[in-house]
Design an enzyme around this catalytic site. Structure first.
Site, short mmCIF file in Angstrom:
data_model
loop_
_atom_site.label_atom_id
_atom_site.label_comp_id
_atom_site.label_asym_id
_atom_site.label_seq_id
_atom_site.Cartn_x
_atom_site.Cartn_y
_atom_site.Cartn_z
N GLU A 127 12.95 3.54 1.16
CA GLU A 127 12.17 3.95 2.32
C GLU A 127 12.96 3.81 3.63
O GLU A 127 12.38 3.66 4.70
CB GLU A 127 10.88 3.12 2.40
CG GLU A 127 10.03 3.20 1.14
CD GLU A 127 9.49 4.59 0.87
OE1 GLU A 127 9.15 5.31 1.83
OE2 GLU A 127 9.40 4.97 -0.32
N PHE B 240 0.85 -1.19 0.00
CA PHE B 240 0.00 0.00 0.00
C PHE B 240 0.88 1.24 0.00
O PHE B 240 1.73 1.41 0.87
CB PHE B 240 -0.92 0.01 1.23
CG PHE B 240 -1.83 1.21 1.28
CD1 PHE B 240 -2.94 1.29 0.46
CD2 PHE B 240 -1.57 2.26 2.15
CE1 PHE B 240 -3.78 2.39 0.50
CE2 PHE B 240 -2.40 3.36 2.21
CZ PHE B 240 -3.51 3.43 1.38
N GLY B 241 0.65 2.13 -0.98
CA GLY B 241 1.37 3.39 -1.06
C GLY B 241 0.43 4.55 -0.80
O GLY B 241 -0.68 4.59 -1.34
N TYR B 242 0.87 5.51 0.00
CA TYR B 242 0.03 6.67 0.36
C TYR B 242 0.75 7.99 0.14
O TYR B 242 0.16 9.05 0.30
CB TYR B 242 -0.42 6.56 1.82
CG TYR B 242 0.75 6.46 2.79
CD1 TYR B 242 1.33 7.60 3.33
CD2 TYR B 242 1.29 5.22 3.12
CE1 TYR B 242 2.41 7.51 4.19
CE2 TYR B 242 2.37 5.13 3.97
CZ TYR B 242 2.93 6.27 4.50
OH TYR B 242 4.01 6.17 5.34
N GLY B 243 2.04 7.94 -0.21
CA GLY B 243 2.84 9.14 -0.47
C GLY B 243 3.44 9.06 -1.86
O GLY B 243 2.74 8.86 -2.84
N SER B 244 4.77 9.15 -1.93
CA SER B 244 5.43 9.12 -3.24
C SER B 244 5.24 7.78 -3.95
O SER B 244 5.38 7.72 -5.18
CB SER B 244 6.92 9.44 -3.09
OG SER B 244 7.58 8.44 -2.33
#
Length: 191
Positions: free
Chosen positions: A99, A24-28
């Protein structure tokens, strides 16, 4: 906890026998997809909000002048929209380095737009990491972002691309959009 989390993340999960897993990605990770994926789907996770509370010493700032990037903060009843990618576990060799600035991999249930669910992984920079900055007035966050620049470019580009990506997803993120508005004011004042 140390800022560099690469080895810590590599010891956290055993991918033995796993062919693919959701991320799950929520930023870049929404807009900078520099890794191969098998499938991509809009998704959301519950109980978390996106906040510009993490310092970026290695991508959008420097150790002397860190930028600010997003992490997730627990908030009961909240829903955070983002993008889910089904990836091979080998992708984490790259993502753990990308990350590494305080982010740890956690397991999370995700809900896709069609209502189906899956378990996945998400990178979160918790408040016990050395690069955690925490809350600040949104105007102050915008000023810090406006002045920060790192190896991956201006911190302002990160904020603006994230805001555009969230709009494309149909997400309402008041925190991100308020900081974007303040940033545009700062840029106008400096022009």
């Amino acid at each position: 906890m140390s800022v560099n989390t690469v080895e810590h993340n590599r010891a956290r999960f055993d991918f033995e026998g796993v062919d693919a897993i959701w991320l799950f990605g929520y930023g870049s990770l929404i807009y900078k997809v520099d890794f191969p994926f098998l499938e991509q789907r809009p998704a959301s996770i519950r109980g978390w909000v996106r906040r510009f509370w993490q310092a970026s010493h290695d991508h959008r700032g420097t150790p002397e002048a860190p930028g600010r990037v997003v992490t997730l903060v627990q908030q009961p009843g909240a829903v955070c929209r983002g993008m889910a990618y089904r990836v091979s576990p080998s992708v984490f060799e790259h993502l753990d380095v990308r990350e590494k600035n305080g982010y740890l991999r956690f397991s999370t249930p995700m809900t896709f737009d069609d209502g189906s669910e899956a378990e996945g992984l998400v990178y979160i920079a918790t408040e016990d990491n050395e690069a955690f900055l925490g809350d600040a007035p949104e105007a102050d966050i915008a000023r810090q972002i406006a002045s920060a620049h790192g190896p991956s470019g201006p911190n302002a580009d990160y904020l603006l691309r994230l805001a555009d990506s969230l709009r494309a997803l149909g997400d309402e993120c008041p925190h991100t959009f308020a900081i974007e508005s303040h940033l545009r004011s700062v840029v106008t004042e400096d022009a």
